[in-house]
Design a protein around this motif. Structure first.
Motif, PDB file in Angstrom:
ATOM      1  N   THR A 249       0.817  -1.186   0.048  1.00  0.00           N
ATOM      2  CA  THR A 249       0.005  -0.029   0.025  1.00  0.00           C
ATOM      3  C   THR A 249       0.870   1.228  -0.124  1.00  0.00           C
ATOM      4  OG1 THR A 249      -1.655  -1.237   1.273  1.00  0.00           O
ATOM      5  CG2 THR A 249      -1.627   1.220   1.218  1.00  0.00           C
ATOM      6  N   SER A 250       1.978   1.372   0.840  1.00  0.00           N
ATOM      7  CA  SER A 250       2.672   2.335   0.786  1.00  0.00           C
ATOM      8  C   SER A 250       3.621   2.711  -0.369  1.00  0.00           C
ATOM      9  CB  SER A 250       3.757   2.247   2.085  1.00  0.00           C
ATOM     10  OG  SER A 250       4.701   1.299   1.688  1.00  0.00           O
ATOM     11  N   ARG A 251       3.740   1.476  -1.259  1.00  0.00           N
ATOM     12  CA  ARG A 251       4.416   1.713  -2.584  1.00  0.00           C
ATOM     13  C   ARG A 251       3.595   1.862  -3.704  1.00  0.00           C
ATOM     14  NH1 ARG A 251       8.862  -3.187  -1.801  1.00  0.00           N
ATOM     15  NH2 ARG A 251      10.103  -2.379  -0.430  1.00  0.00           N
ATOM     16  N   LEU A 252       2.094   2.349  -3.359  1.00  0.00           N
ATOM     17  CA  LEU A 252       1.073   2.429  -4.400  1.00  0.00           C
ATOM     18  C   LEU A 252       0.921   1.184  -5.355  1.00  0.00           C
ATOM     19  CD1 LEU A 252       1.373   6.095  -4.957  1.00  0.00           C
ATOM     20  CD2 LEU A 252      -0.155   5.020  -3.232  1.00  0.00           C
ATOM     21  N   ASN A 253       1.253   0.064  -4.806  1.00  0.00           N
ATOM     22  CA  ASN A 253       1.187  -1.277  -5.678  1.00  0.00           C
ATOM     23  C   ASN A 253      -0.110  -1.868  -5.486  1.00  0.00           C
ATOM     24  OD1 ASN A 253       1.723  -3.441  -7.108  1.00  0.00           O
ATOM     25  ND2 ASN A 253       3.261  -4.555  -5.559  1.00  0.00           N
ATOM     26  N   GLY A 254      -1.086  -1.400  -6.119  1.00  0.00           N
ATOM     27  CA  GLY A 254      -2.496  -1.941  -5.907  1.00  0.00           C
ATOM     28  C   GLY A 254      -2.794  -3.325  -6.336  1.00  0.00           C
ATOM     29  N   ALA A 255      -2.113  -3.805  -7.257  1.00  0.00           N
ATOM     30  CA  ALA A 255      -2.244  -5.196  -7.606  1.00  0.00           C
ATOM     31  C   ALA A 255      -1.586  -6.235  -6.430  1.00  0.00           C
ATOM     32  CB  ALA A 255      -1.592  -5.499  -8.781  1.00  0.00           C
ATOM     33  N   GLY A 256      -0.513  -5.533  -6.042  1.00  0.00           N
ATOM     34  CA  GLY A 256       0.207  -6.369  -4.965  1.00  0.00           C
ATOM     35  C   GLY A 256      -0.903  -6.217  -3.385  1.00  0.00           C
ATOM     36  N   THR A 257      -1.285  -5.191  -3.202  1.00  0.00           N
ATOM     37  CA  THR A 257      -2.107  -5.138  -1.953  1.00  0.00           C
ATOM     38  C   THR A 257      -3.398  -6.092  -2.261  1.00  0.00           C
ATOM     39  OG1 THR A 257      -1.423  -2.673  -1.764  1.00  0.00           O
ATOM     40  CG2 THR A 257      -3.404  -3.518  -0.629  1.00  0.00           C
ATOM     41  N   TYR A 258      -3.853  -5.945  -3.378  1.00  0.00           N
ATOM     42  CA  TYR A 258      -5.059  -6.784  -3.592  1.00  0.00           C
ATOM     43  C   TYR A 258      -4.761  -8.069  -3.574  1.00  0.00           C
ATOM     44  CZ  TYR A 258      -8.399  -3.052  -4.307  1.00  0.00           C
ATOM     45  OH  TYR A 258      -9.348  -1.988  -4.343  1.00  0.00           O
ATOM     46  N   ALA A 259      -3.351  -8.820  -4.260  1.00  0.00           N
ATOM     47  CA  ALA A 259      -3.092  -9.921  -4.141  1.00  0.00           C
ATOM     48  C   ALA A 259      -2.995 -10.525  -2.686  1.00  0.00           C
ATOM     49  CB  ALA A 259      -2.056 -10.148  -5.072  1.00  0.00           C
ATOM     50  N   ALA A 260      -2.340  -9.782  -1.827  1.00  0.00           N
ATOM     51  CA  ALA A 260      -1.989 -10.071  -0.542  1.00  0.00           C
ATOM     52  C   ALA A 260      -3.378 -10.144   0.475  1.00  0.00           C
ATOM     53  CB  ALA A 260      -1.087  -9.234   0.299  1.00  0.00           C
ATOM     54  N   ILE A 261      -4.362  -9.278   0.238  1.00  0.00           N
ATOM     55  CA  ILE A 261      -5.473  -9.497   0.886  1.00  0.00           C
ATOM     56  C   ILE A 261      -6.296 -10.535   0.306  1.00  0.00           C
ATOM     57  CG2 ILE A 261      -7.674  -8.060   1.133  1.00  0.00           C
ATOM     58  CD1 ILE A 261      -6.228  -5.482   0.900  1.00  0.00           C
ATOM     59  N   LEU A 262      -6.421 -10.896  -0.754  1.00  0.00           N
ATOM     60  CA  LEU A 262      -7.285 -11.857  -1.471  1.00  0.00           C
ATOM     61  C   LEU A 262      -6.411 -13.429  -0.927  1.00  0.00           C
ATOM     62  CD1 LEU A 262      -8.261 -11.106  -5.077  1.00  0.00           C
ATOM     63  CD2 LEU A 262      -9.681 -11.019  -2.876  1.00  0.00           C
ATOM     64  N   THR A 263      -5.273 -13.238  -0.872  1.00  0.00           N
ATOM     65  CA  THR A 263      -4.276 -14.439  -0.310  1.00  0.00           C
ATOM     66  C   THR A 263      -4.684 -14.839   1.222  1.00  0.00           C
ATOM     67  OG1 THR A 263      -2.653 -14.120  -1.951  1.00  0.00           O
ATOM     68  CG2 THR A 263      -2.124 -15.509   0.019  1.00  0.00           C
ATOM     69  N   ALA A 264      -4.938 -13.609   1.983  1.00  0.00           N
ATOM     70  CA  ALA A 264      -5.086 -13.924   3.414  1.00  0.00           C
ATOM     71  C   ALA A 264      -6.659 -14.436   3.399  1.00  0.00           C
ATOM     72  CB  ALA A 264      -4.855 -12.544   4.062  1.00  0.00           C
ATOM     73  N   SER A 265      -7.531 -13.791   2.595  1.00  0.00           N
ATOM     74  CA  SER A 265      -8.895 -14.337   2.611  1.00  0.00           C
ATOM     75  C   SER A 265      -8.710 -15.749   2.294  1.00  0.00           C
ATOM     76  CB  SER A 265      -9.694 -13.448   1.726  1.00  0.00           C
ATOM     77  OG  SER A 265      -9.774 -12.002   2.080  1.00  0.00           O
ATOM     78  N   LEU A 266      -8.301 -16.073   1.311  1.00  0.00           N
ATOM     79  CA  LEU A 266      -8.381 -17.545   0.888  1.00  0.00           C
ATOM     80  C   LEU A 266      -7.637 -18.330   1.950  1.00  0.00           C
ATOM     81  CD1 LEU A 266      -7.443 -17.263  -2.831  1.00  0.00           C
ATOM     82  CD2 LEU A 266      -9.541 -17.830  -2.047  1.00  0.00           C
ATOM     83  N   LEU A 267      -6.583 -18.026   2.686  1.00  0.00           N
ATOM     84  CA  LEU A 267      -6.278 -18.803   3.750  1.00  0.00           C
ATOM     85  C   LEU A 267      -7.166 -18.995   4.837  1.00  0.00           C
ATOM     86  CD1 LEU A 267      -3.691 -20.266   5.399  1.00  0.00           C
ATOM     87  CD2 LEU A 267      -2.917 -17.552   6.140  1.00  0.00           C
ATOM     88  N   GLY A 268      -7.817 -17.957   5.196  1.00  0.00           N
ATOM     89  CA  GLY A 268      -8.952 -18.338   6.105  1.00  0.00           C
ATOM     90  C   GLY A 268     -10.165 -19.376   5.432  1.00  0.00           C
ATOM     91  N   VAL A 269     -10.373 -19.354   4.443  1.00  0.00           N
ATOM     92  CA  VAL A 269     -11.107 -19.975   3.870  1.00  0.00           C
ATOM     93  C   VAL A 269     -10.852 -21.164   3.879  1.00  0.00           C
ATOM     94  CG1 VAL A 269     -12.551 -20.751   1.655  1.00  0.00           C
ATOM     95  CG2 VAL A 269     -12.298 -18.131   2.423  1.00  0.00           C
ATOM     96  N   ALA A 270      -9.326 -21.496   3.364  1.00  0.00           N
ATOM     97  CA  ALA A 270      -8.747 -22.970   3.363  1.00  0.00           C
ATOM     98  C   ALA A 270      -8.924 -23.425   4.850  1.00  0.00           C
ATOM     99  CB  ALA A 270      -7.378 -22.746   2.812  1.00  0.00           C
ATOM    100  N   VAL A 271      -8.496 -22.767   5.893  1.00  0.00           N
ATOM    101  CA  VAL A 271      -8.702 -23.428   6.934  1.00  0.00           C
ATOM    102  C   VAL A 271     -10.097 -23.540   7.705  1.00  0.00           C
ATOM    103  CG1 VAL A 271      -8.005 -22.982   9.564  1.00  0.00           C
ATOM    104  CG2 VAL A 271      -6.578 -22.029   7.882  1.00  0.00           C
ATOM    105  N   PHE A 272     -10.734 -22.868   7.270  1.00  0.00           N
ATOM    106  CA  PHE A 272     -12.353 -23.114   7.537  1.00  0.00           C
ATOM    107  C   PHE A 272     -12.808 -24.305   6.825  1.00  0.00           C
ATOM    108  CE2 PHE A 272     -16.954 -22.448   6.637  1.00  0.00           C
ATOM    109  CZ  PHE A 272     -17.319 -22.311   7.889  1.00  0.00           C
ATOM    110  N   LEU A 273     -12.611 -24.582   5.827  1.00  0.00           N
ATOM    111  CA  LEU A 273     -12.927 -25.778   4.765  1.00  0.00           C
ATOM    112  C   LEU A 273     -12.192 -26.967   5.299  1.00  0.00           C
ATOM    113  CD1 LEU A 273     -12.787 -24.313   1.310  1.00  0.00           C
ATOM    114  CD2 LEU A 273     -15.060 -24.802   2.671  1.00  0.00           C
ATOM    115  N   LEU A 274     -10.903 -26.848   5.917  1.00  0.00           N
ATOM    116  CA  LEU A 274     -10.214 -27.842   6.599  1.00  0.00           C
ATOM    117  C   LEU A 274     -11.145 -28.389   7.744  1.00  0.00           C
ATOM    118  CD1 LEU A 274      -7.687 -29.686   6.905  1.00  0.00           C
ATOM    119  CD2 LEU A 274      -6.705 -27.903   8.072  1.00  0.00           C
TER     120      LEU A 274
END
Length: 290
Positions: A249-274
């Motif tokens: 976010t500080s580097r204005l890397n929007g694609a990287g910010t969204y990729a990290a946020i979605l990865t964190a969300s998918l991690l939560g979903v993966a643990v939930f599904l497990l």
């Protein structure tokens, strides 16, 4: 023979004439059809959301603010095909996963023991349960500086935050399950002279398993949130996804910010599904989780 009787006989004969292989194939077809009916609605919603995302991203691109809402394909590229960003994302994902799972395991152990103690007597519940509620209501963000000052700013502090955020569902759901045991069955155990330990292990815990697994699934999702929150505030030591989100976010890397946020969300979903899969594996034969 009546018409109804002849139809019943002919229907039974038709069913009996099917080979075991044909019956097995019919069962497999039913399973695939049921799974297809389960998956196509969320996929349709996903397609709509991606379409809306493209529309919003196009608007921000026209305003020269593309870093605020990047196009979805740029986010996918940053997550999987960026030679500089992708390795960092994978490494930070591993670090956050370690924190989340460590905190989750500790929360499970403490939560189950805590609830088991409260289930033994009402005076114990009245003495201990208010502190579980207080722990749930404490603003964790306000405690983060204190936790860092007491325990440092690395792995241990991240785990403590994760435990504090994810422990309450384990306590409340386990206690509810233990106390929901059928009263007649408990009286039967008492009449047979069963000890409290026998009643707990042979009756209360098996009956409480559905509630315990519900608590596990809820705590699993919260553990990922705790790992990200702790990571964003304790930025020393081994970084995780929370640090990556802030840096991008500080580097204005929007694609990287969204990729990290979605990865964190998918991690939560993966643990939930497990834990959902584990619950179906453990008690799916006699309890339907939906």
């Amino acid at each position: 023979m009546s018409v109804a009787g002849s139809e019943f006989a002919s229907g039974a004969g038709a069913g009996d004439s099917l080979s075991p292989r044909a019956l097995r194939q019919a069962r497999i077809n039913r399973v695939y059809a049921r799974r297809a009916n389960q998956w196509w609605p969320p996929l349709a919603v996903l397609a709509v959301l991606v379409g809306l995302w493209y529309l919003v991203a196009n608007y921000y691109a026209s305003q020269q603010l593309a870093f605020l809402v990047p196009y979805p394909h740029l986010v996918v590229k940053a997550a999987f095909a960026d030679p500089l960003f992708t390795p960092q994302l994978v490494a930070d994902l591993g670090n956050s996963t370690q924190v989340a799972l460590t905190g989750l395991v500790i929360a499970i152990v403490i939560g189950v023991v805590w609830a088991t103690l409260m289930a033994q007597a009402k005076w114990v519940e009245r003495s201990l349960f208010p502190y579980a509620v207080i722990l749930q209501c404490i603003p964790i963000l306000a405690l983060v500086p204190l936790i860092g000052a007491l325990f440092g700013y690395e792995f241990l502090s991240r785990v403590i935050v994760t435990v504090m955020i994810s422990i309450f569902p384990m306590v409340s759901n386990t206690l509810f399950g233990l106390q929901s045991t059928d009263l007649a069955q408990r009286e039967l155990f008492k009449l047979q002279g069963a000890s409290k330990w026998t009643t707990l292990t042979k009756l209360q815990f098996p009956a409480a398993l559905p509630s315990i697994f519900v608590g596990l699934r809820n705590a699993a999702g919260l553990s990922v949130i705790g790992a990200i929150v702790g990571d964003q505030f304790f930025q020393r030591g081994t970084p995780g996804l929370g640090v990556l989100i802030q840096v991008s976010t500080s580097r204005l890397n929007g694609a990287g910010t969204y990729a990290a946020i979605l990865t964190a969300s998918l991690l939560g979903v993966a643990v939930f599904l497990l834990f959902g899969w584990l619950s179906r594996l453990a008690i799916g034969k006699w309890y339907d989780f939906g």
